[in-house]
Scaffold this motif. Sequence first.
Motif, PDB file in Angstrom:
ATOM      1  N   PHE A  25       0.853  -1.105  -0.045  1.00 10.70           N
ATOM      2  CA  PHE A  25      -0.201  -0.075  -0.348  1.00 10.70           C
ATOM      3  C   PHE A  25       0.995   1.090  -0.193  1.00 10.70           C
ATOM      4  CE2 PHE A  25      -2.500  -3.097   2.500  1.00 10.70           C
ATOM      5  CZ  PHE A  25      -3.753  -3.840   1.066  1.00 10.70           C
ATOM      6  N   PRO A  26       0.236   2.423  -0.791  1.00  7.59           N
ATOM      7  CA  PRO A  26       0.986   3.696  -0.725  1.00  7.59           C
ATOM      8  C   PRO A  26       0.949   3.875   0.223  1.00  7.59           C
ATOM      9  CG  PRO A  26      -0.675   3.871  -2.090  1.00  7.59           C
ATOM     10  CD  PRO A  26      -1.166   1.989  -1.459  1.00  7.59           C
ATOM     11  N   ALA A  27       2.058   5.096   1.063  1.00  9.62           N
ATOM     12  CA  ALA A  27       2.246   5.204   2.396  1.00  9.62           C
ATOM     13  C   ALA A  27       0.839   6.703   2.757  1.00  9.62           C
ATOM     14  CB  ALA A  27       3.467   7.045   2.322  1.00  9.62           C
ATOM     15  N   ILE A  32      -4.847   7.670   5.900  1.00 13.91           N
ATOM     16  CA  ILE A  32      -6.320   7.459   5.579  1.00 13.91           C
ATOM     17  C   ILE A  32      -6.675   6.293   6.949  1.00 13.91           C
ATOM     18  CG2 ILE A  32      -7.864   6.329   4.178  1.00 13.91           C
ATOM     19  CD1 ILE A  32      -6.504   8.314   1.755  1.00 13.91           C
ATOM     20  N   ALA A  33      -6.332   5.476   6.886  1.00 14.23           N
ATOM     21  CA  ALA A  33      -6.179   3.686   7.888  1.00 14.23           C
ATOM     22  C   ALA A  33      -6.448   4.352   9.200  1.00 14.23           C
ATOM     23  CB  ALA A  33      -5.592   3.284   7.189  1.00 14.23           C
ATOM     24  N   LEU A  34      -4.973   5.301   8.941  1.00 10.75           N
ATOM     25  CA  LEU A  34      -5.127   5.677  10.460  1.00 10.75           C
ATOM     26  C   LEU A  34      -6.283   6.225  11.044  1.00 10.75           C
ATOM     27  CD1 LEU A  34      -1.191   6.230  11.066  1.00 10.75           C
ATOM     28  CD2 LEU A  34      -2.643   4.985  12.114  1.00 10.75           C
ATOM     29  N   ALA A  35      -6.669   7.359   9.973  1.00 11.06           N
ATOM     30  CA  ALA A  35      -8.105   8.141  10.249  1.00 11.06           C
ATOM     31  C   ALA A  35      -9.209   7.350  10.461  1.00 11.06           C
ATOM     32  CB  ALA A  35      -7.852   9.321   9.255  1.00 11.06           C
ATOM     33  N   LEU A  36      -9.200   6.718   9.695  1.00 10.77           N
ATOM     34  CA  LEU A  36     -10.261   5.289   9.914  1.00 10.77           C
ATOM     35  C   LEU A  36     -10.699   5.195  11.227  1.00 10.77           C
ATOM     36  CD1 LEU A  36     -11.004   4.047   6.178  1.00 10.77           C
ATOM     37  CD2 LEU A  36     -12.690   5.569   7.237  1.00 10.77           C
ATOM     38  N   HIS A 281       2.140  -1.883   7.476  1.00  7.28           N
ATOM     39  CA  HIS A 281       2.585  -1.089   7.254  1.00  7.28           C
ATOM     40  C   HIS A 281       3.563  -1.916   8.733  1.00  7.28           C
ATOM     41  CE1 HIS A 281       2.242   2.385   4.557  1.00  7.28           C
ATOM     42  NE2 HIS A 281       0.605   2.075   4.348  1.00  7.28           N
ATOM     43  N   LEU A 282       2.947  -2.029   9.263  1.00  4.70           N
ATOM     44  CA  LEU A 282       3.839  -2.317  10.808  1.00  4.70           C
ATOM     45  C   LEU A 282       4.627  -3.303  10.427  1.00  4.70           C
ATOM     46  CD1 LEU A 282       1.012  -1.955  13.630  1.00  4.70           C
ATOM     47  CD2 LEU A 282       2.968   0.031  13.466  1.00  4.70           C
ATOM     48  N   GLN A 283       3.993  -4.719   9.444  1.00  4.99           N
ATOM     49  CA  GLN A 283       5.088  -5.564   9.390  1.00  4.99           C
ATOM     50  C   GLN A 283       6.209  -5.524   8.292  1.00  4.99           C
ATOM     51  OE1 GLN A 283       3.212  -9.708   9.034  1.00  4.99           O
ATOM     52  NE2 GLN A 283       3.525  -9.302   6.802  1.00  4.99           N
ATOM     53  N   ASN A 284       6.023  -4.292   7.465  1.00 12.21           N
ATOM     54  CA  ASN A 284       6.394  -4.076   6.104  1.00 12.21           C
ATOM     55  C   ASN A 284       8.378  -2.907   7.264  1.00 12.21           C
ATOM     56  OD1 ASN A 284       5.983  -4.905   3.691  1.00 12.21           O
ATOM     57  ND2 ASN A 284       4.935  -3.150   3.988  1.00 12.21           N
ATOM     58  N   ARG A 285       7.366  -2.531   7.680  1.00 10.24           N
ATOM     59  CA  ARG A 285       9.142  -1.670   9.341  1.00 10.24           C
ATOM     60  C   ARG A 285       9.209  -2.877   9.209  1.00 10.24           C
ATOM     61  NH1 ARG A 285       7.442   3.390  13.260  1.00 10.24           N
ATOM     62  NH2 ARG A 285       9.314   3.724  13.683  1.00 10.24           N
ATOM     63  N   MET A 286       9.066  -3.371   9.881  1.00  9.05           N
ATOM     64  CA  MET A 286       9.941  -4.595  10.958  1.00  9.05           C
ATOM     65  C   MET A 286      10.410  -5.333  10.605  1.00  9.05           C
ATOM     66  SD  MET A 286       8.070  -7.787  13.131  1.00  9.05           S
ATOM     67  CE  MET A 286       7.869  -8.517  12.149  1.00  9.05           C
ATOM     68  N   ILE A 287      10.336  -5.216   8.857  1.00  9.03           N
ATOM     69  CA  ILE A 287      10.746  -6.447   8.080  1.00  9.03           C
ATOM     70  C   ILE A 287      12.250  -5.228   7.552  1.00  9.03           C
ATOM     71  CG2 ILE A 287      11.333  -7.146   5.987  1.00  9.03           C
ATOM     72  CD1 ILE A 287       8.681  -8.403   5.888  1.00  9.03           C
ATOM     73  N   ARG A 288      11.791  -3.819   7.401  1.00  5.20           N
ATOM     74  CA  ARG A 288      12.895  -2.932   7.152  1.00  5.20           C
ATOM     75  C   ARG A 288      13.822  -2.763   8.233  1.00  5.20           C
ATOM     76  NH1 ARG A 288       8.707  -0.247   4.735  1.00  5.20           N
ATOM     77  NH2 ARG A 288       8.924   1.340   6.749  1.00  5.20           N
ATOM     78  N   HIS A 289      13.869  -2.890   9.310  1.00 11.59           N
ATOM     79  CA  HIS A 289      14.470  -2.645  10.670  1.00 11.59           C
ATOM     80  C   HIS A 289      14.803  -4.371  10.873  1.00 11.59           C
ATOM     81  CE1 HIS A 289      11.895   1.068  12.727  1.00 11.59           C
ATOM     82  NE2 HIS A 289      12.567   1.067  11.310  1.00 11.59           N
ATOM     83  N   ALA A 290      14.800  -4.929  11.131  1.00 16.10           N
ATOM     84  CA  ALA A 290      15.474  -6.427  10.182  1.00 16.10           C
ATOM     85  C   ALA A 290      16.380  -6.759   9.317  1.00 16.10           C
ATOM     86  CB  ALA A 290      14.548  -7.628  10.435  1.00 16.10           C
TER      87      ALA A 290
END
Length: 291
Positions: A25-27, A32-36, A281-290
């Motif tokens: 998903f784009p940034a 939008i998801a957080l607002a929803l 997004h959380l999963q992708n962030r964890m992957i980048r950090h790992a």
Amino acid sequence: MALTEQQPLTRATVSARGGHRRRRFPAWSLIIALALVAIILLVTILAQVIAPEPLEAAAITQRLQPPSAHHLLGTDQLGRDIVSQLFYATQASVLIAGSATLLSGLIGAVLGALAGWFGKGVDTVVSFFIDVQSSIPAFILALGALVFFGGTPTVLVIILAVEGWERIARVTRAEVMSVRRSGYVQSTLNLGVSRFTTVRHHLLPALVAPLVVQITLAFPTKILLESALSFLGLGIRPPATSLGQMVGTGEQYLASAWWVVVVPGLAIFLISLAVGIIGDHLQNRMIRHAG
């Protein structure tokens, strides 16, 4: 038999997969998801306060009225305001799915941590139950349990919690095994530091990120399963309401009063999509950090 063939996605295994995983998903979708999700939480907490009409309010003379200035989303087959029903239904569905997700996460985290930390016999027993749970279709199990016990909110939470705990247990088990075998944990234990202190300072911080990701990704499945069960008449039943129950009771009026079904159906879709985007997004962030 201990799990060895299918390793879950954790920081211990993700670096090898990081090159193959890209953001789906784009940034801007995260905003939008957080607002929803913020709106959904507001409705869940304040449904009784912000709903235009009480849950039981009905006016047969105004049944199946289309959206108008007086009823923004129309009325249902009993003349109840759809906006009010939507607020109450969202509250029920989110509370049930959220409670089930947290309980499922607790079960999976505890069993997975025990298997990963102690290994051997404990790992064998826990892995056996994980394999058994994985082989049972969740929907069939839920149908049988609801027919036997009834569709009360408490029963729904327990049944939904049983579904999916094995995935969280796999992730926790792999993460704990990785931390347990690391050099700094072995050195800490060899220096005489208690296991409780080691777990608190080294193991628990390492589990927070993967567990948050798994719980976030599990929530859409819970709310979809609850909606499906309520749609079939096995979940929440009148006079209480839920999103699935709204779709189920209004399905026969789809041709003449589309809003009775489309509105709660769209709510289910948006809730699942918003939470799923955040989890992705959380999963992708964890992957980048790992990586």
